[in-house]
Design an enzyme around this catalytic site. Structure first.
Site: not given
Length: 311
Positions: A13-14, A134
């Site tokens: 993620d991110d 998110h």
């Protein structure tokens, strides 16, 4: 080769949060520790991340962001319900509080989600293979309906449903996080009929809440995989007259956050990097994901890493 017991999407993620996050995610992919990434298009190093994904052929989806930084839709950057007086999103808990108070425009949520998909396409040259939220905003009440509509319209097939088997029996999760994760789980369960109605799909099992940051270790990942295999697939045994019956293959997603600690003032989505990003937790995850004993565990348990487009 024997049939795998599990097809596992390991999602970093991110992606795009900062150059040091990007570096760690690419290293994880090259070492075979992750198989998929989720891009934050409003993050400071998103363009670099998209270029790295192209160069290394990393499968990529969209990490839709409504809670951190600045909207990408120009009309929402000032005087919209999604931002505070400084022009930033309300934050992980602030977004939830504003939603509970009925202060958020779902039309503006839709505009921002569509703008983020457009920017993803501009950066990568293709639509996302999957799309999640998110800080799990995509499963929140009202938001999930808009989110599912956008995915359905754009024919983005896969999302994430963060309901983790074994969460409530895991001693490693601190109480304050357990409370938040329980709320996420409730919202995720309530999202299932919505996503089903729109024809959205997701893997049989989700993992990652019990193995975040310092809680990530090979034994903890082994525990999580055991729970996932015990939960089993959502459909029945696959049989054919030619091959006989085989135990069905479980599909799963493991959410991870590898990277090197962000430098202060470098990265983020407009406000600089957060504490988690500057902590050693990211690098700890990176080390575990590159540990040869984890890759050996996958082999031993007949876990095959893959991307969303492979399941």
């Amino acid at each position: 080769m024997p049939q795998p017991r599990m097809m596992l999407v390991v999602t970093g993620d991110d992606f795009g949060y900062c150059p040091r996050r990007n570096q760690g995610i690419v290293e994880s992919f090259q070492a075979g520790g992750i198989s998929n990434v989720s891009l934050l298009v409003n993050a400071s190093a998103a363009k670099e991340a998209a270029d790295l994904a192209k160069r290394h052929n990393i499968p990529m989806g969209l990490h839709a962001n409504l809670s951190e930084g600045v909207p990408v839709c120009p009309s929402l950057q000032q005087a919209s319900t999604l931002v505070n007086q400084r022009g930033f999103f309300h934050g992980k808990m602030g977004f939830r509080q504003a939603l509970e108070r009925g202060q958020l425009s779902m039309k503006q949520v839709e505009l921002e989600l569509r703008a983020q998909v457009r920017l993803f396409r501009e950066l990568t040259g293709h639509l996302p293979h999957h799309m999640d939220g998110h800080q799990h905003v995509h499963v929140l009440p009202e938001v999930r309906e808009v989110f599912a509509q956008v995915l359905s319209d754009l024919k983005i097939t896969y999302t994430r449903v963060p309901v983790e088997p074994g969460l409530h029996s895991c001693p490693a999760v601190p109480e304050h996080l357990h409370t938040f994760y329980t709320e996420v789980e409730k919202d995720a369960l309530d999202s299932i009929p919505v996503f089903t109605r729109y024809g959205i799909r997701w893997p049989d099992v989700y993992l990652g809440l019990t193995t975040m940051g310092q809680n990530m270790s090979v034994p903890n990942l082994q525990r999580a995989l055991s729970h996932a295999l015990a939960a089993g697939p959502s459909s029945g045994t696959s049989c054919s007259s030619a091959s006989g019956c085989h135990p069905p293959v479980v599909t799963a997603e493991l959410m991870v956050h590898p990277g090197y600690p962000s430098h202060p003032q470098e990265g983020g989505c407009g406000e600089g990097p957060d504490d988690f990003s500057q902590s050693a937790d990211r690098q700890h995850e990176l080390s575990v994901l590159r540990d040869p004993s984890l890759l050996a565990l996958y082999s031993q348990e007949r876990v095959q890493l893959c991307a969303f487009k492979d399941i």
